[in-house]
Motif scaffolding. Structure first.
Motif, short mmCIF file in Angstrom:
data_model
loop_
_atom_site.label_atom_id
_atom_site.label_comp_id
_atom_site.label_asym_id
_atom_site.label_seq_id
_atom_site.Cartn_x
_atom_site.Cartn_y
_atom_site.Cartn_z
N TYR A 120 17.51 -2.67 19.41
CA TYR A 120 18.21 -3.22 18.27
C TYR A 120 19.49 -2.43 17.95
N SER A 121 20.41 -3.11 17.30
CA SER A 121 21.65 -2.49 16.85
C SER A 121 22.05 -3.08 15.51
N GLY A 122 23.14 -2.55 14.97
CA GLY A 122 23.65 -3.06 13.71
C GLY A 122 22.95 -2.52 12.49
N TRP A 123 22.20 -1.44 12.66
CA TRP A 123 21.46 -0.87 11.52
C TRP A 123 22.38 -0.62 10.34
N GLY A 124 21.90 -0.98 9.16
CA GLY A 124 22.63 -0.66 7.94
C GLY A 124 22.14 0.65 7.36
N GLN A 125 22.34 0.80 6.06
CA GLN A 125 21.96 2.04 5.39
C GLN A 125 20.48 2.07 5.04
N GLY A 126 19.83 0.93 5.16
CA GLY A 126 18.41 0.85 4.84
C GLY A 126 18.19 0.65 3.35
N THR A 127 16.95 0.28 3.01
CA THR A 127 16.57 0.12 1.61
C THR A 127 15.22 0.79 1.39
N GLN A 128 15.14 1.61 0.35
CA GLN A 128 13.95 2.42 0.11
C GLN A 128 12.85 1.58 -0.56
N VAL A 129 11.66 1.67 -0.03
CA VAL A 129 10.47 1.07 -0.62
C VAL A 129 9.49 2.19 -0.93
N THR A 130 9.09 2.29 -2.19
CA THR A 130 8.15 3.31 -2.61
C THR A 130 6.96 2.63 -3.29
N VAL A 131 5.77 2.89 -2.78
CA VAL A 131 4.56 2.29 -3.33
C VAL A 131 3.66 3.40 -3.84
N SER A 132 3.35 3.35 -5.12
CA SER A 132 2.52 4.38 -5.73
C SER A 132 1.09 3.87 -5.89
N SER A 133 0.16 4.80 -5.84
CA SER A 133 -1.26 4.43 -5.93
C SER A 133 -1.72 4.37 -7.38
N LYS A 168 0.85 -1.19 0.00
CA LYS A 168 0.00 0.00 0.00
C LYS A 168 0.89 1.25 0.00
N PRO A 169 0.37 2.36 -0.46
CA PRO A 169 1.17 3.60 -0.43
C PRO A 169 1.70 3.93 0.97
N GLU A 170 0.95 3.60 1.99
CA GLU A 170 1.40 3.90 3.35
C GLU A 170 2.55 3.00 3.81
N ASP A 171 2.93 2.02 3.01
CA ASP A 171 4.11 1.22 3.32
C ASP A 171 5.39 1.89 2.84
N THR A 172 5.25 3.00 2.14
CA THR A 172 6.42 3.71 1.64
C THR A 172 7.29 4.19 2.79
N ALA A 173 8.57 3.82 2.75
CA ALA A 173 9.50 4.15 3.83
C ALA A 173 10.87 3.57 3.48
N VAL A 174 11.85 3.95 4.29
CA VAL A 174 13.13 3.26 4.27
C VAL A 174 13.05 2.13 5.29
N TYR A 175 13.40 0.93 4.87
CA TYR A 175 13.32 -0.24 5.73
C TYR A 175 14.71 -0.63 6.23
N TYR A 176 14.77 -0.92 7.53
CA TYR A 176 16.02 -1.28 8.18
C TYR A 176 15.86 -2.60 8.92
N CYS A 177 16.93 -3.35 9.00
CA CYS A 177 16.92 -4.52 9.87
C CYS A 177 17.90 -4.29 11.01
N GLY A 178 17.60 -4.91 12.13
CA GLY A 178 18.43 -4.77 13.32
C GLY A 178 18.48 -6.06 14.10
N ALA A 179 19.49 -6.17 14.95
CA ALA A 179 19.66 -7.33 15.81
C ALA A 179 19.31 -6.94 17.24
N ALA A 180 18.44 -7.72 17.86
CA ALA A 180 17.94 -7.39 19.18
C ALA A 180 18.87 -7.86 20.28
N ARG A 181 18.95 -7.08 21.34
CA ARG A 181 19.65 -7.52 22.54
C ARG A 181 18.66 -8.24 23.43
#
Length: 124
Positions: free
Chosen positions: A111-124, A87-100
């Protein structure tokens, strides 16, 4: 500083699918719970999904339940987020992290270990 590496983002139309990947090239975070978060422009980093060390248990924020699936391959040190019915509201930069251990699962501060993220863009 050790970091995870996110990939797989892109631009899709509403209703489409993407599969995000998170790699741990240094095998630093093996044996921990892993999570996906997302950050839309001007907003905070919000919890999306988490998976336990063995992969036996998964957790999702309400807005993605039934649409997103988190999984992991411990042999490859990879975590995935399959996103369907986007959905358009899912548009964001997505990050993964490792939990303590012992932290609040839905809090970014667990969480830690964040990377640069990956952009997700959803158009209507």
């Amino acid at each position: 500083q050790v970091q995870l590496v996110e990939s797989g983002g892109g631009s899709v139309q509403a209703g489409g699918s993407l599969r995000l990947s998170c790699s741990d090239p240094g095998r630093t975070f093996s044996g921990t719970m892993m999570g996906w978060f997302r950050q839309a422009p001007g907003k905070g980093r919000d919890f999306v999904a988490a998976i336990t060390r063995t992969g036996n248990n998964t957790y999702y924020t309400d807005s993605v339940k039934g649409r997103f699936t988190i999984s992991r391959d411990n042999a490859k040190n990879m975590v995935y987020l399959q996103m369907n019915s986007l959905k358009p509201e899912d548009t964001a930069v997505y990050y993964c992290g490792a939990a303590r251990a012992g932290g609040i699962m839905t809090s970014r501060y667990t969480y830690s270990g964040w990377g640069q993220g990956t952009q997700v863009t959803v158009s209507s």
